[in-house]
Scaffold this active site. Structure first.
Site, mmCIF file in Angstrom:
data_model
loop_
_atom_site.group_PDB
_atom_site.id
_atom_site.type_symbol
_atom_site.label_atom_id
_atom_site.label_comp_id
_atom_site.label_asym_id
_atom_site.label_seq_id
_atom_site.Cartn_x
_atom_site.Cartn_y
_atom_site.Cartn_z
ATOM 1 N N ARG A 314 45.584 -3.556 66.973
ATOM 2 C CA ARG A 314 46.800 -2.639 66.497
ATOM 3 C C ARG A 314 46.372 -1.275 67.156
ATOM 4 O O ARG A 314 45.081 -1.002 66.872
ATOM 5 C CB ARG A 314 47.005 -2.437 65.218
ATOM 6 C CG ARG A 314 47.954 -3.541 64.640
ATOM 7 C CD ARG A 314 49.362 -3.406 65.126
ATOM 8 N NE ARG A 314 50.249 -4.520 64.664
ATOM 9 C CZ ARG A 314 50.287 -5.919 65.109
ATOM 10 N NH1 ARG A 314 49.575 -6.094 65.992
ATOM 11 N NH2 ARG A 314 51.163 -6.605 64.309
ATOM 12 N N GLU A 343 53.791 3.554 69.693
ATOM 13 C CA GLU A 343 54.529 2.501 70.997
ATOM 14 C C GLU A 343 55.980 2.778 71.231
ATOM 15 O O GLU A 343 57.008 2.436 70.363
ATOM 16 C CB GLU A 343 54.358 1.086 70.675
ATOM 17 C CG GLU A 343 52.761 0.710 70.639
ATOM 18 C CD GLU A 343 52.465 -0.797 70.193
ATOM 19 O OE1 GLU A 343 51.416 -1.234 70.172
ATOM 20 O OE2 GLU A 343 53.323 -1.441 69.738
ATOM 21 N N HIS A 362 52.679 -4.233 74.456
ATOM 22 C CA HIS A 362 52.520 -4.964 73.332
ATOM 23 C C HIS A 362 53.033 -6.447 73.562
ATOM 24 O O HIS A 362 54.012 -6.769 72.774
ATOM 25 C CB HIS A 362 53.221 -4.221 72.189
ATOM 26 C CG HIS A 362 52.454 -4.820 70.881
ATOM 27 N ND1 HIS A 362 52.493 -4.211 69.704
ATOM 28 C CD2 HIS A 362 51.949 -6.030 70.604
ATOM 29 C CE1 HIS A 362 51.992 -4.871 68.615
ATOM 30 N NE2 HIS A 362 51.648 -6.120 68.982
#
Length: 398
Positions: A314, A343, A362
């Site tokens: 993360r 993000e 991601h």
């Protein structure tokens, strides 16, 4: 003995009568035989038609029964809330899987028809942290029984609060491990061999010659330090072993000797030890209060100047301001990130313009097979909650 003409006549009449009687009987029998043959003929012709008709009637009845059963099943299917379908939500193939077991309503449609859907929804499917599971949404779901998260990380969920409402929380560990481990090695290789920069040069319309001075670093024979040796971390170690890498790891709990030997891993007593001795540091930890900001100025200063930081956990695990400073100053060689915070990053964030950074969006779990397995796991977890069965992957408040 002579017979008189009268007797002969009488005898003849008798014979004629008998003949007629017998002849009539023969005709009667012929008629009956013809009727019998006709009946047999009709029966032989009717039997297949009768059989086909019965079969068709049976199929019709079976179809009707199936439709009734399907209709009954449809009525009994629970309602589930999802984010949306499409580029920012679920691929349609995944929705098809869900709709076999649930009535599905998107977050947008739900908010537009609260009176209709609010009392019905028993399952909330959380995908890529959406819809945001916050108190304002939970208050609109009086019948909610389970929040089923897609993926292993649940840092975006307030599990104690959700549990306090009598709602279960589940996730999908295991099914995401291989794909996430793959992306870790992909990022490591891309950074080590300057693959992104090389690609940009190769496709640049102004390129007239290829540079020979651009040098990467070796992966084979190098040392990879893995921070977080859970299922994902262990699969990363397996892949590193295939590249003949030396494997170090740091974890809250040490793996058993057999597991260490299988991947040639050596346990580090401290994070500092791992940082000092690794060419590639791969972060594979869950985001918790203890791991938030785990890698900051001090930790980056302990790394080798030739080292690369790879983060597939993360974004909040790394102090990004400290990372920018380390990359600009040459404290470390590079960084390869599948996760950032937030993000996406703001378009003017310095990480986006540094040449020694590789950033992906991601995509650790983004393969169709992995996503299929994730959705199936989410469904199984939810149905277990609704039917009172043992829950495969329940997350409980600590």
């Amino acid at each position: 003995m002579l017979t008189s003409p009268a007797c002969c006549c009488a005898l003849s009449l008798c014979h004629v009568g008998e003949f007629r009687r017998i002849r009539g009987l023969e005709r009667f029998c012929e008629s009956r035989m013809q009727s019998l043959c006709l009946a047999r003929c009709i029966r032989s012709l009717w039997a297949p038609a009768q059989t086909n008709l019965l079969l068709k009637l049976g199929k019709v009845q079976k179809y009707v029964n199936c439709q009734l059963q399907h209709s009954k099943t449809m009525e009994n299917k629970p309602w589930a809330l999802i984010s949306e379908i499409g580029a920012l939500g679920y691929p349609e193939e995944l929705i098809d899987i869900m709709m076999k077991r649930f009535h599905v309503v998107s977050h947008k449609d739900f908010l537009q028809n609260l009176q209709l859907y609010s009392p019905k929804v028993q399952v909330l499917f959380c995908w890529n942290t959406s819809p945001t599971v916050e108190p304002s949404l939970l208050r609109l779901l009086p019948s909610l029984k389970v929040v089923a998260n897609g993926g292993a990380g649940i840092n975006h969920l307030d599990v104690p609060y959700i549990n306090s409402l009598g709602v279960k929380v589940t996730n999908t560990p295991g099914v995401v491990s291989s794909a996430t481990a793959d992306i870790a090695l992909g990022l490591l290789l891309a950074s080590a061999r300057d693959i992104i920069t090389s690609h940009q040069i190769a496709v640049d319309p102004n390129t007239t010659s290829l540079p020979t001075s651009m040098m990467g670093v070796d992966v084979t024979g190098s040392t990879m330090g893995i921070v977080g040796m859970g299922d994902i971390g262990y699969k990363i170690a397996q892949r590193g072993r295939g590249f003949e890498m030396k494997i170090l790891y740091y974890n809250r709990r040490r793996r058993n000797v057999k597991e260490e030997q299988a991947v040639g891993a050596r346990y580090c007593q401290s994070l500092d030890e791992l940082l000092k001795d690794s060419d590639f540091v791969v972060l594979a930890v869950n985001l918790t209060p203890e791991t938030t900001g785990l890698i900051g100025h001090r930790e980056l200063s302990l790394m080798r100047s030739t080292a690369t930081l790879v983060n597939i956990s993360r974004g909040q695990v790394v102090d990004q301001d400290a990372l920018v400073d380390a990359l600009r100053s040459g404290t470390i060689r590079g960084a390869a990130l599948d996760v950032t915070y937030p993000e996406p990053l703001p378009r003017d964030h310095p990480l986006l313009s540094l040449p020694n950074v590789v950033i992906t969006t991601h995509i650790g779990t983004n393969t169709m097979n992995t996503c299929h397995r994730m959705v199936e796991s989410m469904i199984n977890n939810s149905l277990a909650v609704l039917t009172g069965q043992p829950i495969p992957n329940e997350v409980r408040a600590q």
